[in-house]
Design an enzyme around this catalytic site. Structure first.
Site: not given
Length: 393
Positions: A194, A319
């Site tokens: 989130g 990532c």
């Protein structure tokens, strides 16, 4: 003729007697089945040493040291909170808003980029894409380079809404690159936990936000995050639609529905994999899942492309440092979109973007497409890869 058998015995001493038990009836611990030879973190590092030493060459040793060192964080300011003096108190500790400071400091460099010779040779670039544009109103404070101070936990306001959200500051960059403008409908295809979803809402430009994640448990974590940072009244306005479905299906069911799409795909999460055993994708039981990641990432990006309206923008991010999960996925998705869906995509040049934030982050030199934030001991953020695309037809 009966074969002669050499029987071995072991002695089992009990309270009052000695019993002889044949060796073949003893139970052995199945070491190979129950105890892994190497921890998942060691397997991850071995994998990284093998692949990244070739891909990154002389840069890899310093990146490796940084990934194994304490990570730096940023404080994403929550404009929905009324907690007093949040920014003032953080600035008193030495923090600075890297977004406003870096962009102001590098204005002179941005104007010179129009005349630069492109180094992206794999995909034709749009000259208009060299002009800087990013999502407004986002504030993220970080400690200066070389300062490894830690942030204190955020305090709630009178309504219980927390004042800031701690995250890798480089995670804000894909949201800035997405350039959300007032009235836009936005899809966050892989939204949990989130942080980027919350950053999108800080723009106060989103007309409607669809936040999706396949994992039910991660979707619950997303809901808890939003409940901690957004007023109840805002959540009840139906501006946010949260689902837990396979993002690969949304390309067909929500075709051409969004002006902006963020595709922050599942990846090898390199820093986590090198440091933490829990939920590590390099565990032996997750080998097939890891091997299928580039295929899954390509399918998710294709779904994001289908869900985008003509002229709309998609930002793909991971990532991971891996070329297979970064540039290769983008190039494969662009090719498949053209060949199988008849959709023409154009890579948006983010050189100005890397130049703008080069005082805060350490960027990889000359990628074929996109930009990559590299972990560095003096600026230990990332890794974060991002590539911005525009749907042309």
């Amino acid at each position: 003729m009966a074969a002669s058998v050499l029987t071995r015995f072991c002695i089992n001493k009990s309270k009052d007697s000695i019993r002889f038990i044949q060796r073949r009836y003893r139970v052995k611990t199945k070491w190979a089945a129950t105890r892994p030879t190497f921890p998942a973190t060691e397997l991850a590092l071995h994998n990284f040493d093998t692949s990244y030493s070739i891909q990154l060459r002389d840069l890899w040793p310093s990146i490796r040291v940084a990934m194994l060192s304490e990570q730096k964080y940023g404080a994403l300011i929550n404009s929905f909170s009324s907690a007093p003096n949040v920014i003032t108190e953080l600035e008193a500790q030495g923090c600075k808003d890297f977004i406003s400071i870096d962009c102001t400091r590098n204005e002179v460099h941005q104007s010179s980029l129009d005349s630069m010779t492109p180094h992206r040779d794999s995909t034709e670039l749009d000259p208009a894409a060299l002009q800087p544009s990013m999502s407004p109103d986002i504030k993220c404070l970080v400690f200066p380079k070389g300062d490894i101070s830690r942030f204190n936990p955020a305090r709630p306001d009178s309504s219980g809404i927390l004042g800031y959200y701690l995250l890798d500051a480089a995670s804000v960059l894909p949201v800035l690159a997405l350039d959300v403008q007032p009235g836009h409908t936005v899809l966050d295809l892989c939204a949990a936990p989130g942080g980027k979803t919350l950053a999108l809402l800080q723009t106060h430009s989103v007309n409607h936000l669809w936040a999706n994640d396949l994992s039910g448990s991660r979707t619950m974590r997303l809901r808890r995050t939003l409940q901690s940072y957004l007023p109840k009244e805002f959540l009840e306005e139906n501006k946010i639609h949260i689902t837990s479905t396979d993002g690969r299906q949304l390309g067909m069911t929500e075709e051409k529905s969004f002006e902006r799409v963020l595709v922050d795909v599942p990846c090898t999460t390199d820093r986590h994999s090198a440091m933490v055993e829990e939920n590590n994708i390099f565990k032996r039981s997750r080998t097939k899942e890891r091997q299928k990641l580039p295929l899954l990432q390509t399918q998710l990006l294709l779904a994001g492309i289908q869900a985008t309206r003509r002229g709309g923008n998609i930002v793909y991010s991971t990532c991971s440092l891996s070329q297979l999960q970064n540039e290769c996925v983008v190039q494969q998705a662009i090719s498949l979109a053209q060949q199988e869906l008849g959709i023409t995509m154009q890579v948006q040049d983010l050189r100005w973007f890397a130049q703008c934030f080069s005082d805060t982050f350490h960027f990889a030199p000359q990628l074929s497409v996109g930009e990559l934030v590299l972990p560095h001991l003096c600026a230990n953020f990332g890794p974060i890869y991002m590539c911005k695309l525009q749907r042309m037809n």
